[in-house]
Design an enzyme around this catalytic site. Structure first.
Site, PDB file in Angstrom:
ATOM      1  N   ASP A  19       0.805  -1.194   0.374  1.00 56.57           N
ATOM      2  CA  ASP A  19      -0.041   0.011   0.187  1.00 56.57           C
ATOM      3  C   ASP A  19       1.020   1.175   0.092  1.00 56.57           C
ATOM      4  OD1 ASP A  19       1.057  -0.139   2.484  1.00 56.57           O
ATOM      5  OD2 ASP A  19      -1.125  -0.281   3.565  1.00 56.57           O
ATOM      6  N   ASP A  27      -0.878  -6.270   0.006  1.00 54.92           N
ATOM      7  CA  ASP A  27      -1.384  -5.491   1.306  1.00 54.92           C
ATOM      8  C   ASP A  27      -2.810  -5.595   1.351  1.00 54.92           C
ATOM      9  OD1 ASP A  27       0.369  -4.735   2.965  1.00 54.92           O
ATOM     10  OD2 ASP A  27       1.266  -3.144   1.789  1.00 54.92           O
ATOM     11  N   LYS A  50      -0.986  -9.396   3.355  1.00 51.47           N
ATOM     12  CA  LYS A  50      -0.022  -8.919   4.508  1.00 51.47           C
ATOM     13  C   LYS A  50      -1.101  -8.075   5.190  1.00 51.47           C
ATOM     14  CE  LYS A  50       3.301  -5.691   4.146  1.00 51.47           C
ATOM     15  NZ  LYS A  50       2.578  -4.676   4.815  1.00 51.47           N
ATOM     16  N   GLU A 101      -1.689  -5.550   8.911  1.00 55.26           N
ATOM     17  CA  GLU A 101      -0.679  -4.815  10.106  1.00 55.26           C
ATOM     18  C   GLU A 101      -1.910  -4.959  11.445  1.00 55.26           C
ATOM     19  OE1 GLU A 101       0.677  -1.278   6.962  1.00 55.26           O
ATOM     20  OE2 GLU A 101      -0.236  -0.798   8.789  1.00 55.26           O
ATOM     21  N   GLU A 129       8.774  -4.079  10.979  1.00 51.36           N
ATOM     22  CA  GLU A 129       9.370  -2.719  10.330  1.00 51.36           C
ATOM     23  C   GLU A 129       9.734  -1.606  11.547  1.00 51.36           C
ATOM     24  OE1 GLU A 129       7.837   0.909   7.360  1.00 51.36           O
ATOM     25  OE2 GLU A 129       6.734  -0.896   7.473  1.00 51.36           O
TER      26      GLU A 129
END
Length: 264
Positions: free
Chosen positions: A45, A84, A112, A114, A181
């Site tokens: 993204d 994403d 993926k 978050e 990250e």
């Protein structure tokens, strides 16, 4: 290049073999990465910032990711392709399944997402329905407004311990890759050691199983800002294919990221 699967990455982790990955957004660059046998690509993204010129990733839609996933898959038929899940596209497990199906049909091998242990039920539902998951921990850009900016995560002991617990919980729920990250290298090493699944790092030291860079940072063409953990490989080689090859070689040898590109 043979067709890559998650089993290849798990085997590499067991063998101690490091691997390099990158974001990609179109067929031409995907083909370039495939020509250098890049094993994993991510339709991130981050396209909201590097392609659309936005200040963050929040405006990106599932349709945006699906479009670019189709393009990347056309250029790289053999990579393990992650896509994403954009902001608020997985607020509930049911919503996550519906949107993940769109991305898998577009050519992704994995999605993926978050977040921490609050995603356990979502990860379980996705994996039980044949959607592999990469869990993204640490600096999660979709939470920029909660964090108050793009800041290193996990510096204090309590937050570090929490991140380890989150990683283990997400692995137990079925996540097959964990991406870290902007976390201290010591914490990234700790998480990499306790997990059985591959760990990919960005701004997380060189002990993780794999590394990822935003493509535009690797080539030094990001418009406004070059993160400390990124390196312009094109400046050193003068050729995009050579830049990719050098990036991959430095990751595989452990030379990148070095201390200058690592968060303490």
């Amino acid at each position: 290049m043979k067709k890559m699967t998650i089993n290849d990455l798990i085997k590499w982790k067991q063998e101690g073999r490091k691997f390099a990955t990158s974001t990609a957004y179109d067929a031409s660059f995907a083909q370039l990465f495939e020509s250098q046998e890049m094993p994993v690509l991510l339709v991130g993204d981050s396209l909201g910032m590097v392609l659309q010129g936005k200040t963050d990733t929040l405006p990106v839609t599932v349709e945006d990711i699906a479009y670019h996933t189709r393009s990347v898959r056309a250029g790289s038929p053999n990579c393990l392709l992650m896509a994403d899940m954009p902001f608020m596209s997985y607020a509930t497990p049911e919503q996550a399944c519906e949107n993940a199906a769109t991305l898998m049909r577009a050519g992704a091998n994995m999605v993926k997402i978050e977040g921490g242990d609050w995603l356990v039920d979502t990860v379980k539902m996705l994996t039980e329905r044949a959607v592999p998951v990469c869990a993204h921990l640490g600096l999660t850009p979709q939470s920029v407004n909660i964090f108050g900016g793009y800041k290193v995560q996990g510096r204090d002991q309590e937050k570090a311990d929490r991140m380890v617990k989150d990683a283990l919980a997400l692995q137990e729920a079925g996540a097959q890759i964990v991406l870290l990250e902007c976390v201290p290298a010591e914490l990234a090493a700790r998480i990499t050691q306790v997990l059985d699944v591959p760990v990919i790092g960005i701004g997380a030291g060189n002990v993780t199983d794999g590394q990822i860079l935003v493509m535009h940072d690797m080539f030094g063409i990001s418009a406004n800002y070059m993160p400390k953990f990124s390196k312009n490989f094109l400046a050193e080689t003068g050729d995009m294919r050579k830049a990719v090859a050098q990036y991959m070689a430095e990751v595989e040898s452990g030379a990148f990221p070095d201390e200058a590109h690592t968060i303490a």
